[in-house]
Design a protein around this motif. Sequence first.
Motif, PDB file in Angstrom:
ATOM      1  N   ARG A 184      -6.435 -26.617  -9.579  1.00 32.33           N
ATOM      2  CA  ARG A 184      -5.106 -26.804  -8.982  1.00 32.33           C
ATOM      3  C   ARG A 184      -4.705 -28.273  -8.990  1.00 32.33           C
ATOM      4  NH1 ARG A 184      -6.140 -24.383  -4.478  1.00 32.33           N
ATOM      5  NH2 ARG A 184      -5.597 -22.320  -5.267  1.00 32.33           N
ATOM      6  N   LEU A 185      -5.658 -29.167  -8.754  1.00 28.05           N
ATOM      7  CA  LEU A 185      -5.372 -30.606  -8.792  1.00 28.05           C
ATOM      8  C   LEU A 185      -4.925 -31.032 -10.191  1.00 28.05           C
ATOM      9  CD1 LEU A 185      -8.361 -31.994  -6.685  1.00 28.05           C
ATOM     10  CD2 LEU A 185      -5.938 -31.983  -6.033  1.00 28.05           C
ATOM     11  N   ILE A 186      -5.458 -30.342 -11.227  1.00 29.93           N
ATOM     12  CA  ILE A 186      -5.058 -30.658 -12.600  1.00 29.93           C
ATOM     13  C   ILE A 186      -3.661 -30.132 -12.877  1.00 29.93           C
ATOM     14  CG2 ILE A 186      -5.578 -30.269 -15.037  1.00 29.93           C
ATOM     15  CD1 ILE A 186      -8.539 -29.995 -14.232  1.00 29.93           C
ATOM     16  N   THR A 187      -3.416 -28.870 -12.523  1.00 33.37           N
ATOM     17  CA  THR A 187      -2.134 -28.235 -12.860  1.00 33.37           C
ATOM     18  C   THR A 187      -0.964 -28.839 -12.095  1.00 33.37           C
ATOM     19  OG1 THR A 187      -2.595 -26.477 -11.235  1.00 33.37           O
ATOM     20  CG2 THR A 187      -3.193 -26.045 -13.527  1.00 33.37           C
ATOM     21  N   ASP A 188      -1.188 -29.316 -10.857  1.00 32.33           N
ATOM     22  CA  ASP A 188      -0.067 -29.917 -10.123  1.00 32.33           C
ATOM     23  C   ASP A 188       0.082 -31.415 -10.398  1.00 32.33           C
ATOM     24  OD1 ASP A 188      -1.924 -31.286  -8.534  1.00 32.33           O
ATOM     25  OD2 ASP A 188      -1.693 -29.965  -6.802  1.00 32.33           O
ATOM     26  N   GLY A 189      -0.771 -31.946 -11.288  1.00 33.77           N
ATOM     27  CA  GLY A 189      -0.643 -33.334 -11.701  1.00 33.77           C
ATOM     28  C   GLY A 189      -1.278 -34.344 -10.772  1.00 33.77           C
ATOM     29  N   SER A 190      -1.998 -33.876  -9.758  1.00 33.34           N
ATOM     30  CA  SER A 190      -2.606 -34.813  -8.811  1.00 33.34           C
ATOM     31  C   SER A 190      -3.744 -35.603  -9.449  1.00 33.34           C
ATOM     32  CB  SER A 190      -3.131 -34.068  -7.580  1.00 33.34           C
ATOM     33  OG  SER A 190      -2.076 -33.431  -6.898  1.00 33.34           O
ATOM     34  N   VAL A 191      -4.508 -34.950 -10.343  1.00 35.41           N
ATOM     35  CA  VAL A 191      -5.625 -35.593 -11.032  1.00 35.41           C
ATOM     36  C   VAL A 191      -5.504 -35.253 -12.517  1.00 35.41           C
ATOM     37  CG1 VAL A 191      -8.139 -35.734 -11.245  1.00 35.41           C
ATOM     38  CG2 VAL A 191      -7.114 -35.401  -8.992  1.00 35.41           C
ATOM     39  N   SER A 192      -5.704 -36.241 -13.376  1.00 34.50           N
ATOM     40  CA  SER A 192      -5.619 -35.970 -14.806  1.00 34.50           C
ATOM     41  C   SER A 192      -6.752 -35.053 -15.231  1.00 34.50           C
ATOM     42  CB  SER A 192      -5.678 -37.275 -15.601  1.00 34.50           C
ATOM     43  OG  SER A 192      -6.980 -37.833 -15.547  1.00 34.50           O
ATOM     44  N   ARG A 214     -15.126 -37.136 -14.161  1.00 37.61           N
ATOM     45  CA  ARG A 214     -15.543 -37.831 -12.932  1.00 37.61           C
ATOM     46  C   ARG A 214     -15.577 -36.931 -11.700  1.00 37.61           C
ATOM     47  NH1 ARG A 214     -12.333 -43.253 -12.080  1.00 37.61           N
ATOM     48  NH2 ARG A 214     -13.951 -43.407 -10.468  1.00 37.61           N
ATOM     49  N   LEU A 215     -14.487 -36.200 -11.455  1.00 40.92           N
ATOM     50  CA  LEU A 215     -14.416 -35.410 -10.219  1.00 40.92           C
ATOM     51  C   LEU A 215     -15.407 -34.255 -10.223  1.00 40.92           C
ATOM     52  CD1 LEU A 215     -13.164 -34.707  -7.512  1.00 40.92           C
ATOM     53  CD2 LEU A 215     -11.329 -33.493  -8.739  1.00 40.92           C
ATOM     54  N   LEU A 216     -15.372 -33.439 -11.266  1.00 44.00           N
ATOM     55  CA  LEU A 216     -16.245 -32.261 -11.290  1.00 44.00           C
ATOM     56  C   LEU A 216     -17.732 -32.633 -11.304  1.00 44.00           C
ATOM     57  CD1 LEU A 216     -16.432 -29.226 -11.247  1.00 44.00           C
ATOM     58  CD2 LEU A 216     -16.113 -29.192 -13.733  1.00 44.00           C
ATOM     59  N   ASN A 240      -0.547 -41.309  -9.078  1.00 44.45           N
ATOM     60  CA  ASN A 240       0.655 -41.749  -8.369  1.00 44.45           C
ATOM     61  C   ASN A 240       1.880 -41.288  -9.138  1.00 44.45           C
ATOM     62  OD1 ASN A 240       2.681 -43.182  -7.017  1.00 44.45           O
ATOM     63  ND2 ASN A 240       1.273 -44.862  -6.545  1.00 44.45           N
ATOM     64  N   THR A 241       2.730 -40.511  -8.483  1.00 47.72           N
ATOM     65  CA  THR A 241       3.963 -40.024  -9.125  1.00 47.72           C
ATOM     66  C   THR A 241       5.206 -40.664  -8.512  1.00 47.72           C
ATOM     67  OG1 THR A 241       4.012 -38.131  -7.611  1.00 47.72           O
ATOM     68  CG2 THR A 241       2.906 -37.812  -9.729  1.00 47.72           C
ATOM     69  N   LYS A 270      -4.703 -49.205 -11.924  1.00 48.14           N
ATOM     70  CA  LYS A 270      -6.096 -48.770 -11.725  1.00 48.14           C
ATOM     71  C   LYS A 270      -6.274 -47.284 -12.024  1.00 48.14           C
ATOM     72  CE  LYS A 270      -7.140 -52.408  -8.397  1.00 48.14           C
ATOM     73  NZ  LYS A 270      -7.575 -52.765  -7.019  1.00 48.14           N
ATOM     74  N   GLY A 271      -5.556 -46.845 -13.066  1.00 51.73           N
ATOM     75  CA  GLY A 271      -5.689 -45.471 -13.530  1.00 51.73           C
ATOM     76  C   GLY A 271      -4.933 -44.446 -12.720  1.00 51.73           C
ATOM     77  N   SER A 272      -4.110 -44.883 -11.764  1.00 52.63           N
ATOM     78  CA  SER A 272      -3.465 -43.914 -10.874  1.00 52.63           C
ATOM     79  C   SER A 272      -2.105 -43.440 -11.377  1.00 52.63           C
ATOM     80  CB  SER A 272      -3.291 -44.524  -9.476  1.00 52.63           C
ATOM     81  OG  SER A 272      -2.359 -45.597  -9.506  1.00 52.63           O
ATOM     82  N   ALA A 273      -1.538 -44.089 -12.394  1.00 52.36           N
ATOM     83  CA  ALA A 273      -0.207 -43.711 -12.864  1.00 52.36           C
ATOM     84  C   ALA A 273      -0.248 -42.348 -13.538  1.00 52.36           C
ATOM     85  CB  ALA A 273       0.325 -44.768 -13.822  1.00 52.36           C
ATOM     86  N   GLU A 274       0.683 -41.481 -13.149  1.00 43.14           N
ATOM     87  CA  GLU A 274       0.750 -40.145 -13.750  1.00 43.14           C
ATOM     88  C   GLU A 274       1.226 -40.282 -15.191  1.00 43.14           C
ATOM     89  OE1 GLU A 274       1.386 -36.460 -15.142  1.00 43.14           O
ATOM     90  OE2 GLU A 274       3.121 -37.775 -14.905  1.00 43.14           O
ATOM     91  N   PRO A 275       0.450 -39.801 -16.185  1.00 41.59           N
ATOM     92  CA  PRO A 275       0.723 -40.111 -17.592  1.00 41.59           C
ATOM     93  C   PRO A 275       2.084 -39.661 -18.106  1.00 41.59           C
ATOM     94  CG  PRO A 275      -1.513 -39.296 -17.333  1.00 41.59           C
ATOM     95  CD  PRO A 275      -0.837 -39.096 -16.019  1.00 41.59           C
TER      96      PRO A 275
END
Length: 474
Positions: free
Chosen positions: A374-382, A389-391, A413-414, A457-462
């Motif tokens: 869900r974090l991937i599909t809603d764009g919270s985490v790439s 890293r997360l998994l 960050n969006t 620091k990698g937080s920008a939503e691509p």
Amino acid sequence: MYETTIGLEAHVQLATASKAFCADRNQYGAAPNEQISIVSLGYPGTLPYLNERQVEYAIRLGLALGCRITRRSTFDRKNYFYADLPKGYQITQDESPICVGGALPVRYTNQQGEEVVRGIKIHHIHMEEDAGKSIHAAGEPCSRVDLNRAGTPLLEIVTEPDLRSAEEVDSFMSGMRQLVRWLDISDGNMEEGSLRCDVNISVRPHGQEAYGTRAEIKNMNSMRYARRAIAHEVERQIGILESGGKVQQQTRQFDPQTGTTSALRTKEDAHDYRYFPDPDLPPVVVTQAYVDQLRTSLGALPWDAHAELLALGVHTEDASLISADRMHHATFLRYAAASAAVPELSKLWVNRILPHLQERPLMISPEQLVDVQRLITDGSVSAANAASRLLPDLLDRPGDPHARAEELGLVQNTDTDFLRQVATEVIAAHPDKAAAYRKGKKGLIGFFMGEVMKRSKGSAEPKETQALLRTLLA
């Protein structure tokens, strides 16, 4: 043009606690000649007695392959002399094997890149015992014999001459290894000799109905070597026929150093072994109720599992990897039941979870894994950060995925104002590259994306960042 015809005799060592016809321990890796007794050594006056588990495992494999189960089968003696055969004969089944007919479904990609799915026909499966092992150490004046393997329960699967290429041999042996592991009757480790095969090869002109004269290559326990051996043997036989010669029926061996085969002896026929019924072992009689009980216990088979995964939308390569192991497949289905995006889940499973399962149990819950998706599909985490890293962190330290993503600084960050400020700063810091982009070097968008990621620091939503950069650079 010539057609290659191949038949296999695959040998499966069974994972029983004791040997086929005595109580010696059946375990790989013991010191030489530790797991022996007066029975496995063939002392005069000793009597064999049947391992019931071997019969069960034979019937389980036969049922999985669609064989007809012989209700009354017998044992025979195959007589020949060799240093690692202490009795001077091998107990086997010649006249009435335990399983007859059937087929193994295989799936492979041919040389034209096409996926082929077909069934390789089985002639029969019979029970027997293994011989010992001769050790020929380089530089030593004599060979040594380790009899730990003597008496190990075997199943020999004899195919029809139904294979036509090294690719089919590879897929058959891979499929058989998967099946015996799935049924939990053997570890199928080719490097330890638990699964090996003799390859019978012949060639014939296209259109000829009669088979050519075959040569048998013994004890192939590596598919890489088997492919090389088959390629050389086909070339050798065609060369003989093209020069006007006749192929001899032989037993041959493969030399990995040279990639060639060489003759060991003229191929024996059945009468050379002087088969006769074993007088010390009574017939094996199984009831229909027992066969039905084993049939019920089989459950889904590997090809059923593969088809089930395809029906869930899993890519065929991922489905092959997930269905390679019965427990891993069952575990995946439990997690897939909680997911609304099973194909995407299968990617995470194959790339991150299957390697983890090779080392330790899976502690993350189905709900937590769904939260990662869900974090991937809603764009919270790439997707890249979630997988790399997360998994992996959650697999080591199960917990709340969103909180862990925050802790690791992975939440994207969006905020439009924040992204616009960072993108503007990056463009201002590289006016030459901005000018080059505006003149047509559109590939520089990757450079600007990289710089934004560094500053954020990698937080920008691509996706939003790239769209914003294109607007600002226009």
